[in-house]
Design a protein around this motif. Structure first.
Motif, PDB file in Angstrom:
ATOM      1  N   LYS A  37       0.833  -1.220   0.000  1.00 58.03           N
ATOM      2  CA  LYS A  37       0.000   0.000   0.000  1.00 58.03           C
ATOM      3  C   LYS A  37       0.861   1.260   0.000  1.00 58.03           C
ATOM      4  CE  LYS A  37      -2.169  -1.150   3.791  1.00 58.03           C
ATOM      5  NZ  LYS A  37      -1.513  -2.451   3.989  1.00 58.03           N
ATOM      6  N   THR A  38       1.823   1.307   0.930  1.00 55.33           N
ATOM      7  CA  THR A  38       2.654   2.514   1.034  1.00 55.33           C
ATOM      8  C   THR A  38       3.475   2.701  -0.245  1.00 55.33           C
ATOM      9  OG1 THR A  38       2.764   2.292   3.419  1.00 55.33           O
ATOM     10  CG2 THR A  38       4.486   3.616   2.381  1.00 55.33           C
ATOM     11  N   TYR A  39       4.013   1.618  -0.745  1.00 54.80           N
ATOM     12  CA  TYR A  39       4.837   1.693  -1.952  1.00 54.80           C
ATOM     13  C   TYR A  39       4.009   2.261  -3.113  1.00 54.80           C
ATOM     14  CZ  TYR A  39       8.174   0.244  -5.535  1.00 54.80           C
ATOM     15  OH  TYR A  39       9.066   0.229  -6.571  1.00 54.80           O
ATOM     16  N   VAL A 100      -0.027   9.733   3.568  1.00 54.66           N
ATOM     17  CA  VAL A 100      -0.196   9.739   5.022  1.00 54.66           C
ATOM     18  C   VAL A 100      -0.384   8.299   5.473  1.00 54.66           C
ATOM     19  CG1 VAL A 100      -1.426  10.751   6.965  1.00 54.66           C
ATOM     20  CG2 VAL A 100      -1.375  11.976   4.787  1.00 54.66           C
ATOM     21  N   ASP A 101       0.663   7.767   6.107  1.00 51.20           N
ATOM     22  CA  ASP A 101       0.640   6.366   6.521  1.00 51.20           C
ATOM     23  C   ASP A 101       0.066   6.199   7.925  1.00 51.20           C
ATOM     24  OD1 ASP A 101       1.555   4.655   4.551  1.00 51.20           O
ATOM     25  OD2 ASP A 101       3.654   5.147   4.908  1.00 51.20           O
ATOM     26  N   GLU A 102      -0.482   5.031   8.169  1.00 52.89           N
ATOM     27  CA  GLU A 102      -1.007   4.655   9.496  1.00 52.89           C
ATOM     28  C   GLU A 102      -1.996   5.706  10.017  1.00 52.89           C
ATOM     29  OE1 GLU A 102       0.377   1.821   9.776  1.00 52.89           O
ATOM     30  OE2 GLU A 102       2.399   2.016   8.979  1.00 52.89           O
ATOM     31  N   VAL A 103      -2.938   6.119   9.195  1.00 55.19           N
ATOM     32  CA  VAL A 103      -3.847   7.213   9.582  1.00 55.19           C
ATOM     33  C   VAL A 103      -4.718   6.885  10.776  1.00 55.19           C
ATOM     34  CG1 VAL A 103      -4.114   8.543   7.496  1.00 55.19           C
ATOM     35  CG2 VAL A 103      -5.409   6.463   7.774  1.00 55.19           C
ATOM     36  N   MET A 145      -3.971   8.093   1.670  1.00 55.41           N
ATOM     37  CA  MET A 145      -3.786   7.681   3.070  1.00 55.41           C
ATOM     38  C   MET A 145      -3.723   6.158   3.087  1.00 55.41           C
ATOM     39  SD  MET A 145      -6.325   9.996   5.419  1.00 55.41           S
ATOM     40  CE  MET A 145      -7.784   9.007   5.220  1.00 55.41           C
ATOM     41  N   THR A 146      -2.924   5.622   3.989  1.00 59.44           N
ATOM     42  CA  THR A 146      -2.905   4.162   4.118  1.00 59.44           C
ATOM     43  C   THR A 146      -3.102   3.775   5.580  1.00 59.44           C
ATOM     44  OG1 THR A 146      -0.599   3.624   4.669  1.00 59.44           O
ATOM     45  CG2 THR A 146      -1.059   4.178   2.359  1.00 59.44           C
ATOM     46  N   SER A 147      -3.639   2.595   5.756  1.00 62.13           N
ATOM     47  CA  SER A 147      -3.817   2.090   7.115  1.00 62.13           C
ATOM     48  C   SER A 147      -3.819   0.570   7.066  1.00 62.13           C
ATOM     49  CB  SER A 147      -5.143   2.588   7.681  1.00 62.13           C
ATOM     50  OG  SER A 147      -5.383   1.937   8.902  1.00 62.13           O
ATOM     51  N   ASN A 148      -3.258  -0.042   8.098  1.00 63.38           N
ATOM     52  CA  ASN A 148      -3.245  -1.503   8.140  1.00 63.38           C
ATOM     53  C   ASN A 148      -4.457  -2.068   8.873  1.00 63.38           C
ATOM     54  OD1 ASN A 148      -0.816  -1.568   6.747  1.00 63.38           O
ATOM     55  ND2 ASN A 148       0.403  -1.507   8.610  1.00 63.38           N
ATOM     56  N   VAL A 149      -5.422  -1.214   9.206  1.00 61.53           N
ATOM     57  CA  VAL A 149      -6.601  -1.731   9.905  1.00 61.53           C
ATOM     58  C   VAL A 149      -7.505  -2.447   8.905  1.00 61.53           C
ATOM     59  CG1 VAL A 149      -6.566   0.086  11.660  1.00 61.53           C
ATOM     60  CG2 VAL A 149      -7.997   0.376   9.621  1.00 61.53           C
ATOM     61  N   LEU A 202       4.773  -9.400   2.678  1.00 56.11           N
ATOM     62  CA  LEU A 202       5.783  -9.367   1.609  1.00 56.11           C
ATOM     63  C   LEU A 202       7.179  -9.190   2.187  1.00 56.11           C
ATOM     64  CD1 LEU A 202       4.394  -7.003  -1.170  1.00 56.11           C
ATOM     65  CD2 LEU A 202       5.147  -9.359  -1.476  1.00 56.11           C
ATOM     66  N   ARG A 203       7.258  -8.393   3.261  1.00 61.23           N
ATOM     67  CA  ARG A 203       8.577  -8.120   3.856  1.00 61.23           C
ATOM     68  C   ARG A 203       9.250  -9.403   4.302  1.00 61.23           C
ATOM     69  NH1 ARG A 203       5.329  -4.562   6.357  1.00 61.23           N
ATOM     70  NH2 ARG A 203       5.250  -2.549   5.299  1.00 61.23           N
ATOM     71  N   SER A 204       8.486 -10.336   4.875  1.00 62.83           N
ATOM     72  CA  SER A 204       9.071 -11.608   5.316  1.00 62.83           C
ATOM     73  C   SER A 204       9.527 -12.423   4.115  1.00 62.83           C
ATOM     74  CB  SER A 204       8.053 -12.431   6.110  1.00 62.83           C
ATOM     75  OG  SER A 204       7.621 -11.704   7.219  1.00 62.83           O
TER      76      SER A 204
HETATM   77 MG   LIG Z   1       2.393   0.829   4.921  1.00 63.53          MG
END
Ligand SMILES: [Mg+2]
Ligand SMILES: Nc1ncnc2c1ncn2[C@@H]1O[C@H](COP(=O)(O)OP(=O)(O)O)[C@@H](O)[C@H]1O
Length: 243
Positions: A37-39, A100-103, A145-149, A202-204
């Motif tokens: 999302k952030t990317y 805007v990350d983790e809003v 805006m991104t959020s992991n919720v 993906l990071r893992s």
């Molecule tokens: Mg992110």
């Protein structure tokens, strides 16, 4: 590439691309972490100027969004504009991208300032305290805006109201998956490896792919996925390779 070809064209990433193509300048991406999302917010449909990024925490201050006074000599202070105002300006005043990350974590003063920065272009304006210049968002200013919720109720309603287009990102971006070694792509798309129920980011997958080149798959699996699931992860990879 067979895995890639099986993907439904009309997925959440297609939605995001179409919405940006259509000129929508306020988009919220939400859903599980580690899908890109952030990317995507930082890179997709961004003009010449690099996107500006803000990460919301409980401690984020309004000054970190619009700017702060900085000492530039013994008795001299200068106003340094923050990412919010820089994105309003963009290259040559045309307006750029603000991410805007983790809003979901935005609160207090920072939330009020974010509301002001993401206001409709007709209403938004901010005054530089040093030059007294009134600044308005340039015509190409956009905010993602991104959020992991998983639940939109966890995002402040006042912010949500500014973002009528909300896209739930439920799968990793294909370009992100494509940069993994081919034997990991199917598992990365599914977001899991072996019987482990937890979602794998993906990071893992990136860390595992990198590490196994250096220290072998078994050690890499232990380091990234932990002792409990490492064996099942390795079994899953062997089975995937056979099929
Ligand atoms: Mg992110
Ligand atoms: N399109 C892409 N191409 C290459 N790498 C990507 C792409 N999308 C995401 N990544 C990488 O995948 C990881 C997770 O992406 P990120 O955007 O931080 O996910 P999220 O914001 O959903 O948690 C990061 O290391 C990022 O650099």
């Amino acid at each position: 590439m067979a895995v890639m070809e099986r993907i439904d064209e009309l997925d959440c990433w297609r939605d995001f691309a179409d919405v940006l193509e259509a000129g929508i300048s306020r988009v919220l991406l939400y859903g599980p972490s580690g899908t890109g999302k952030t990317y995507a917010a930082l890179h997709h449909n961004v003009g010449n100027a690099p996107a500006e990024r803000l990460v919301c925490t409980e401690d984020l201050t309004s000054g970190e969004i619009t700017g702060t006074w900085m000492p530039v000599g013994e008795h001299r202070w200068e106003w340094r504009e923050g990412p919010g105002v820089r994105a309003w300006r963009g290259a040559g005043g045309r307006g750029g991208r603000l991410v805007v990350d983790e809003v979901d974590r935005a609160s207090g003063d920072a939330l009020s300032t974010l509301l002001a920065m993401t206001d409709s272009p007709e209403s938004a304006r901010w005054r530089n305290p040093e030059t007294c210049e009134w600044v308005r968002p340039g015509p190409h200013f956009s905010v993602v805006m991104t959020s992991n919720v998983d639940d939109l109720n966890d995002i402040p309603i006042s912010l949500l109201d500014r973002f009528p287009v909300r896209i739930r990102i439920d799968r990793p971006h294909l370009a992100a998956v494509a940069s993994l070694s081919s034997d990991l792509r199917g598992s990365a798309l599914a977001g899991s490896l072996g019987p482990a129920a937890r979602r794998i980011s993906l990071r893992s997958f990136y860390a595992f792919d990198e590490l196994r080149r250096q220290c072998g798959a078994a050690r890499a699996a232990h380091l990234v996925f932990g002792d409990e699931v490492a064996t099942s992860v390795l079994d899953a990879l062997t089975i995937a390779a056979l099929s």
